[in-house]
Design a protein around this motif. Structure first.
Motif, PDB file in Angstrom:
ATOM      1  N   LYS A   1       0.830  -1.203   0.000  1.00 57.65           N
ATOM      2  CA  LYS A   1       0.000   0.000   0.000  1.00 57.65           C
ATOM      3  C   LYS A   1       0.866   1.255   0.000  1.00 57.65           C
ATOM      4  CE  LYS A   1      -4.012  -1.935   2.415  1.00 57.65           C
ATOM      5  NZ  LYS A   1      -4.852  -1.845   3.636  1.00 57.65           N
ATOM      6  N   THR A   2       1.893   1.269   0.829  1.00 59.98           N
ATOM      7  CA  THR A   2       2.794   2.426   0.880  1.00 59.98           C
ATOM      8  C   THR A   2       3.469   2.631  -0.464  1.00 59.98           C
ATOM      9  OG1 THR A   2       3.208   2.049   3.240  1.00 59.98           O
ATOM     10  CG2 THR A   2       4.795   3.414   2.047  1.00 59.98           C
TER      11      THR A   2
ATOM     12  N   ALA B   1       2.266   9.328  -6.036  1.00 62.88           N
ATOM     13  CA  ALA B   1       2.445  10.675  -5.480  1.00 62.88           C
ATOM     14  C   ALA B   1       2.752  11.711  -6.546  1.00 62.88           C
ATOM     15  CB  ALA B   1       3.570  10.655  -4.436  1.00 62.88           C
ATOM     16  N   PHE B   2       3.543  11.335  -7.546  1.00 66.19           N
ATOM     17  CA  PHE B   2       3.927  12.247  -8.621  1.00 66.19           C
ATOM     18  C   PHE B   2       2.703  12.922  -9.233  1.00 66.19           C
ATOM     19  CE2 PHE B   2       4.502  13.020 -13.112  1.00 66.19           C
ATOM     20  CZ  PHE B   2       5.732  13.655 -13.205  1.00 66.19           C
ATOM     21  N   PHE B   3       1.638  12.161  -9.394  1.00 63.59           N
ATOM     22  CA  PHE B   3       0.495  12.655 -10.139  1.00 63.59           C
ATOM     23  C   PHE B   3      -0.383  13.603  -9.332  1.00 63.59           C
ATOM     24  CE2 PHE B   3       1.780   8.586 -11.945  1.00 63.59           C
ATOM     25  CZ  PHE B   3       2.026   8.974 -13.247  1.00 63.59           C
ATOM     26  N   PHE B   4      -0.236  13.596  -8.008  1.00 65.71           N
ATOM     27  CA  PHE B   4      -0.964  14.581  -7.206  1.00 65.71           C
ATOM     28  C   PHE B   4      -0.492  15.992  -7.551  1.00 65.71           C
ATOM     29  CE2 PHE B   4      -1.892  10.830  -4.733  1.00 65.71           C
ATOM     30  CZ  PHE B   4      -3.150  11.072  -4.215  1.00 65.71           C
TER      31      PHE B   4
ATOM     32  N   GLY C   1      11.930   9.658   5.392  1.00 63.57           N
ATOM     33  CA  GLY C   1      10.702   8.898   5.596  1.00 63.57           C
ATOM     34  C   GLY C   1       9.785   8.927   4.390  1.00 63.57           C
ATOM     35  N   SER C   2       8.802   8.020   4.384  1.00 61.89           N
ATOM     36  CA  SER C   2       7.914   7.881   3.228  1.00 61.89           C
ATOM     37  C   SER C   2       7.069   9.131   2.999  1.00 61.89           C
ATOM     38  CB  SER C   2       7.001   6.664   3.406  1.00 61.89           C
ATOM     39  OG  SER C   2       6.220   6.772   4.577  1.00 61.89           O
ATOM     40  N   TYR C   3       6.709   9.852   4.064  1.00 60.21           N
ATOM     41  CA  TYR C   3       5.919  11.075   3.886  1.00 60.21           C
ATOM     42  C   TYR C   3       6.727  12.153   3.155  1.00 60.21           C
ATOM     43  CZ  TYR C   3       2.427   9.100   7.026  1.00 60.21           C
ATOM     44  OH  TYR C   3       1.462   8.290   7.592  1.00 60.21           O
TER      45      TYR C   3
ATOM     46  N   ARG D   1       7.963  13.729  -4.441  1.00 55.32           N
ATOM     47  CA  ARG D   1       7.458  13.248  -5.726  1.00 55.32           C
ATOM     48  C   ARG D   1       6.265  14.095  -6.199  1.00 55.32           C
ATOM     49  NH1 ARG D   1      10.076  10.036  -9.195  1.00 55.32           N
ATOM     50  NH2 ARG D   1       8.106   9.115  -9.872  1.00 55.32           N
ATOM     51  N   ALA D   2       5.429  14.539  -5.267  1.00 57.51           N
ATOM     52  CA  ALA D   2       4.318  15.416  -5.644  1.00 57.51           C
ATOM     53  C   ALA D   2       4.842  16.743  -6.184  1.00 57.51           C
ATOM     54  CB  ALA D   2       3.406  15.651  -4.445  1.00 57.51           C
ATOM     55  N   LEU D   3       5.918  17.268  -5.573  1.00 56.51           N
ATOM     56  CA  LEU D   3       6.528  18.500  -6.071  1.00 56.51           C
ATOM     57  C   LEU D   3       7.124  18.301  -7.461  1.00 56.51           C
ATOM     58  CD1 LEU D   3       8.365  20.123  -3.016  1.00 56.51           C
ATOM     59  CD2 LEU D   3       6.478  21.093  -4.362  1.00 56.51           C
TER      60      LEU D   3
END
Length: 510
Positions: free
Chosen positions: A110-111, A118-121, A164-166, A172-174
């Motif tokens: 899931k993580t 995340a990239f696509f957000f 960390g994953s967060y 990746r969102a940036l």
């Protein structure tokens, strides 16, 4: 009869038949080899090669970043009950050892799904404003800064993963936020640079850099991970993006009228054939007309459907090759890249074929776009279903996955360049709109895949492929019924409206 010199293919009004639109004579086309417009296409091709390298590197690197020796009952069951290892790889360790000092992380499926999506957000957020600003100011600065910004952020990936994953999710969102402007900027540039008889080949050539980038990045990422450790992947990809940006800002111009190295013959050919549509759209855009445009909604829905399958494979194929088929890391990267080699070749060839059909008037532009879209969505769907029935047959599975992405290249000359047909001067802004909707599957598909495949079984992955195939086929039906390549009345310039009124007045008087 072909028009006299200086007539534009876009001078026809929206209610005229496409077959009646004037075309530039083939003999009037200046040489393509080493021309400014084809040099621009080549630089764009390299740019999107880098862009997709930056986008997909995490998909393969994730295999090396995750410590698969940590207790995970579901993963242990997959080793026993899913597929056997390929012939010759039975004794290779499941855990991909990294050089001393390279960290690995205990991220569950899931993580990993959230990190891959995340990239696509971020990618969602800048499509429309990027297309709007590129249509007004020109696309050079936005495409260049989009790639450069993503490359710089990629250099920070190992540090973010360590925190960390967060933090990695946010980084990746940036990256997606910066890269979101690239495709709308490409479309805005081609609205000013691409003559109507060369639109398909120029745009598919430049856009196919994405498939080529995935083809190169996936095996190279696997090799680098094993030889140098996964952090080196992000350092090398980020550096390549920074180097490309130097050449882009030196050699590219927003408009053929301002290009310093273009010949007069080529400049006149481009500007005369595009006509008034080859200008910026100003600050105002006909939003209400766009919102009520049937052909635009056909593009939006079809791209969403097509992108579901595309992004499912782009983000999750290396995981499938690892967890289900158990290929070693280098084989994983190479085999995951084969579908994109086929997609790159097919999209390039489809652009040439589409232009040839349009130039010879064998088919209308609308028919050409529909045929290539139909082939580019239905054939991949069929091969995705075939993957399900191939089961644990490694050769058939890789073959069907490759054929699925290869035949998907047909749609590059169909729905994916249709914005420039219906409204050339708003093409960048329209691509921002369609790509925003088209990116939603990039956010959702990896997460859905993560939930479907929690138990790492063939049955879970069969759901992934059935859903992708069904959505793809739905898109083919929608575009066939509602798609169009006619220049829309709301996209006409004032000059074209006045000419249309004069033409209508002359028709009435006669």
């Amino acid at each position: 009869m072909p028009p006299p010199d200086g007539c534009s293919i876009n001078s026809a009004t929206s209610d005229e038949s496409e077959e009646d639109e004037p075309l530039i004579r083939s003999a009037e086309i200046p040489p393509r080899c080493c021309s400014a417009r084809f040099n621009l296409a080549f630089l764009m091709f390299l740019g999107f090669t880098v862009v997709y390298g930056l986008r997909v590197n995490l998909s393969v690197a994730m295999v090396a970043m995750v410590n698969s020796t940590d207790p995970d009952p579901a993963l242990n069951r997959s080793v026993i009950h899913a597929c056997p290892r390929p012939s010759g790889q039975e004794n290779i360790s499941e855990n991909f050892q990294q050089p001393d000092g390279v960290p690995q992380y205990p991220w569950d499926s899931k993580t990993q799904g959230w990190l891959l999506g995340a990239f696509f957000f971020g990618y969602l957020c800048t499509q429309i404003p990027g297309g709007y600003l590129a249509g007004h100011y020109g696309g050079k600065i936005f495409l260049g800064l989009g790639v450069l910004g993503t490359a710089v952020l990629t250099l920070l990936t190992p540090l973010a993963a360590q925190w960390g994953s967060y933090w990695l999710f946010g980084l990746r969102a940036l990256e997606g936020f910066g890269e979101g402007v690239t495709y709308p900027a490409m479309m805005a540039l081609w609205a000013r640079w691409a003559p109507p008889l060369e639109r398909s080949r120029l745009m598919t050539m430049s856009g196919s850099g994405g498939s080529f980038g995935a083809f190169v990045a996936l095996p190279l990422t696997g090799f680098i991970c094993q030889m140098l450790g996964w952090p080196a992947v992000f350092y090398l990809c980020g550096s390549a993006g920074c180097l490309w940006a130097v050449f882009w800002f030196i050699f590219v111009s927003d408009d053929p009228r301002t290009h310093r190295r273009i010949s007069k013959e080529e400049r006149d050919y481009i500007t005369n054939s595009i006509g008034p549509q080859g200008t910026g759209h100003g600050w105002t855009v006909p939003l209400l007309h766009m919102a009520l445009s049937g052909p635009l909604w056909a593009i939006i829905i079809t791209q969403m459907c097509s992108n579901w399958a595309f992004y499912t494979l782009l983000t999750s194929l290396p995981t499938y090759m690892d967890v289900i088929l158990h290929f070693d890391l280098q084989s994983n990267g190479f085999l995951s890249s084969l579908p994109y080699l086929g997609g790159w070749m097919m999209s390039t060839l489809s652009g040439v074929a589409a232009d040839a059909l349009i130039e010879r008037r064998a088919l209308s532009v609308t028919t050409v776009r529909k045929l290539f879209t139909l082939a580019g969505l239905l054939l991949p769907s069929a091969f995705l279903v075939a993957v399900i029935y191939a089961g644990c047959n490694h050769i058939l599975t890789v073959t069907f996955l490759t054929l699925s992405s290869t035949t998907g290249g047909f749609s590059a000359a169909g729905v994916f360049i249709n914005q420039i047909d219906i409204a050339p001067r708003y093409a960048g802004f329209l691509l921002g709109i369609t790509n925003t909707f088209g990116t939603i599957p990039g956010v959702v598909a990896p997460i859905v895949t993560g939930y479907f495949t929690e138990d790492h079984t063939l049955a879970g992955w069969a759901k992934v492929f059935w859903v992708a195939a069904g959505i793809n086929a739905s898109g083919a039906a929608i575009f066939t019924l509602f798609g169009s390549a006619k220049l829309q009345s709301w996209a006409l310039t004032e000059e074209e409206r006045a000419e249309a009124e004069r033409t209508r007045g002359r028709s009435i008087s006669h």
